[in-house]
Write an enzyme that holds these catalytic residues in place. Structure first.
Site, mmCIF file in Angstrom:
data_model
loop_
_atom_site.group_PDB
_atom_site.id
_atom_site.type_symbol
_atom_site.label_atom_id
_atom_site.label_comp_id
_atom_site.label_asym_id
_atom_site.label_seq_id
_atom_site.Cartn_x
_atom_site.Cartn_y
_atom_site.Cartn_z
ATOM 1 N N ARG A 148 30.607 39.743 56.997
ATOM 2 C CA ARG A 148 30.372 39.190 58.138
ATOM 3 C C ARG A 148 30.070 40.178 59.463
ATOM 4 O O ARG A 148 30.472 41.221 59.211
ATOM 5 C CB ARG A 148 31.763 38.611 58.488
ATOM 6 C CG ARG A 148 32.400 37.558 57.902
ATOM 7 C CD ARG A 148 33.841 36.945 58.171
ATOM 8 N NE ARG A 148 34.263 35.671 57.269
ATOM 9 C CZ ARG A 148 34.873 36.143 56.172
ATOM 10 N NH1 ARG A 148 35.293 37.322 55.662
ATOM 11 N NH2 ARG A 148 35.157 34.828 55.508
ATOM 12 N N LYS A 173 38.439 38.338 57.956
ATOM 13 C CA LYS A 173 39.099 37.037 58.234
ATOM 14 C C LYS A 173 40.404 36.696 57.532
ATOM 15 O O LYS A 173 40.374 36.957 56.087
ATOM 16 C CB LYS A 173 38.040 36.043 58.081
ATOM 17 C CG LYS A 173 38.301 34.551 58.636
ATOM 18 C CD LYS A 173 37.436 33.796 58.522
ATOM 19 C CE LYS A 173 37.357 32.318 59.134
ATOM 20 N NZ LYS A 173 36.340 31.521 59.062
ATOM 21 N N HIS A 248 25.309 35.493 61.644
ATOM 22 C CA HIS A 248 26.155 34.996 60.583
ATOM 23 C C HIS A 248 25.334 34.257 59.231
ATOM 24 O O HIS A 248 25.922 34.235 58.150
ATOM 25 C CB HIS A 248 27.041 33.931 61.104
ATOM 26 C CG HIS A 248 28.165 33.655 60.072
ATOM 27 N ND1 HIS A 248 29.191 34.524 59.733
ATOM 28 C CD2 HIS A 248 28.557 32.605 59.332
ATOM 29 C CE1 HIS A 248 30.143 34.073 58.810
ATOM 30 N NE2 HIS A 248 29.671 32.714 58.490
ATOM 31 N N ARG A 251 24.559 36.324 56.143
ATOM 32 C CA ARG A 251 25.632 36.194 55.322
ATOM 33 C C ARG A 251 25.255 34.963 54.384
ATOM 34 O O ARG A 251 25.370 35.070 53.097
ATOM 35 C CB ARG A 251 26.802 35.986 56.035
ATOM 36 C CG ARG A 251 28.179 35.709 55.064
ATOM 37 C CD ARG A 251 29.308 35.776 56.178
ATOM 38 N NE ARG A 251 30.566 35.054 55.170
ATOM 39 C CZ ARG A 251 31.372 35.578 54.443
ATOM 40 N NH1 ARG A 251 31.207 37.005 54.123
ATOM 41 N NH2 ARG A 251 32.369 35.169 54.035
ATOM 42 N N HIS A 282 35.870 34.939 50.518
ATOM 43 C CA HIS A 282 36.380 33.673 50.907
ATOM 44 C C HIS A 282 37.960 33.630 50.024
ATOM 45 O O HIS A 282 38.106 34.263 49.063
ATOM 46 C CB HIS A 282 35.630 32.557 49.947
ATOM 47 C CG HIS A 282 34.187 32.580 50.962
ATOM 48 N ND1 HIS A 282 33.132 31.819 50.195
ATOM 49 C CD2 HIS A 282 33.876 32.560 52.026
ATOM 50 C CE1 HIS A 282 32.384 31.675 51.050
ATOM 51 N NE2 HIS A 282 32.567 32.190 52.337
ATOM 52 N N TYR A 291 27.866 26.468 49.356
ATOM 53 C CA TYR A 291 26.531 27.027 49.466
ATOM 54 C C TYR A 291 25.510 26.371 48.129
ATOM 55 O O TYR A 291 24.165 26.296 48.330
ATOM 56 C CB TYR A 291 26.411 28.417 48.874
ATOM 57 C CG TYR A 291 27.128 29.407 50.261
ATOM 58 C CD1 TYR A 291 26.163 29.558 51.318
ATOM 59 C CD2 TYR A 291 28.291 29.977 50.430
ATOM 60 C CE1 TYR A 291 26.904 30.157 52.358
ATOM 61 C CE2 TYR A 291 28.694 30.763 51.269
ATOM 62 C CZ TYR A 291 27.893 30.843 52.354
ATOM 63 O OH TYR A 291 28.595 31.634 53.480
#
Length: 314
Positions: A148, A173, A248, A251, A282, A291
């Site tokens: 990120r 995150k 972003h 990514r 994640h 994705y």
């Protein structure tokens, strides 16, 4: 007086609730802003405890907004109410099925190799030269690692081990820490930048790995502003209102390129998805599975594989 005491108790409960959750690693910036507002709303209505009706009325106060924001507001109250209910059962916990709404994902802008090359070329035209080196290296790192942009900006020097060839992302995150391994070419690029940085700022006023032309850590707002300049210089144009080139999306592009490479190699992709999830940081596999439907190329390959399997059935 009793009502005033109850309100003081709710305000203190907000402070206690936030302190406990933050001690567990949650930042709760949004909660810290909204919960005092909710308590003030209860105070204005004369209530001394949380009810589902009041929580719902407060959650939908903002007009002209997406219903998903109402759902998020109610979810913040629900967490606080659940905490209060363990202290005083008179506080109601709003059911989870209220205000069902899902925010549609922004369509990712998937960069081609040529567009990435144009972005890096645009970064090299920035001035002064050290600023150009900073943005070329920063963009390049995000391109090849899927970090990120905030994670890359927040890297400290001791997070980047150029001898071992790895990066430790400590401000990820959800408060998670992860290790990202680097290709030799990436290590060389980071080493070159670090040498130029130390020559330019031998006594920098920050421990950040990436520093600005003033010798301080990069600011997120300035990085995003500069990226828009780079995208414009690289002649990158969005496709509709919800598909615009953003940092972003570098990514997103990394994830899609990785999946495409695995598919084209002919291997079984699904067992490798946890590796990609770990690389991207994640916490939910669904975030990585998304994705698979984010790029037409991936859908085409998956469809062809399914057709081949069905063709082999008796």
């Amino acid at each position: 007086m009793a009502g005033s005491a109850a309100m003081n108790g709710l305000r203190a409960a907000v402070d206690d609730y936030l302190a406990i959750r933050r001690a567990l690693g949650y930042s709760l910036n949004r909660d810290g802003h909204l919960l005092p507002n909710f308590v003030a709303y209860l105070e204005a209505t004369g209530a001394d405890s949380v009810t589902t009706a009041l929580a719902l009325a407060w959650a939908v106060q903002p007009s002209n907004t997406h219903p998903h924001w109402w759902r998020q507001r109610l979810g913040i109250v629900r967490g606080f109410a659940r905490y209060l209910n363990t202290i005083d059962p008179l506080n109601e916990v709003p059911p989870t099925d209220l205000l069902p709404a899902h925010r549609p994902r922004i369509t990712p802008y998937l960069y081609s190799d040529e567009e990435i090359a144009n972005l890096l070329a645009a970064a090299r035209t920035l001035s002064p030269e050290f600023r150009a080196a900073t943005y070329e290296t920063l963009v390049g790192l995000v391109v090849v690692t899927g970090l990120r942009i905030g994670e890359a900006i927040g890297l400290n020097r001791n997070d980047v081990d150029l001898e071992e060839g790895s990066i430790v992302v400590r401000r990820a995150k959800f408060g998670k820490t992860r290790e990202v391994w680097l290709h030799e070419s990436t290590i060389d690029a980071l080493r070159t930048y670090a040498r130029r940085r130390d020559e330019h700022w031998p006594a920098a006023a920050t421990l950040r790995f990436f520093v600005s032309a003033r010798g301080i850590g990069l600011e997120s707002s300035i990085v995003h502003y500069t990226f828009r300049q780079l995208a414009s210089a690289a002649h990158l144009e969005g496709r509709g209102a919800r598909c615009r080139p953003r940092p972003h999306d570098l990514r997103h592009s990394f994830a899609v390129r990785t999946l495409l490479a695995w598919y084209r190699a002919g291997g079984d992709v699904e067992p490798h998805l946890p590796l990609l999830s770990t690389q991207l940081g994640h916490i939910k596999p669904a975030s990585t599975y998304w994705y698979l439907e984010a790029a037409p190329e991936l859908l085409a390959i998956a469809g062809q594989r399914l057709e081949n399997v069905l063709g082999e059935l008796p």
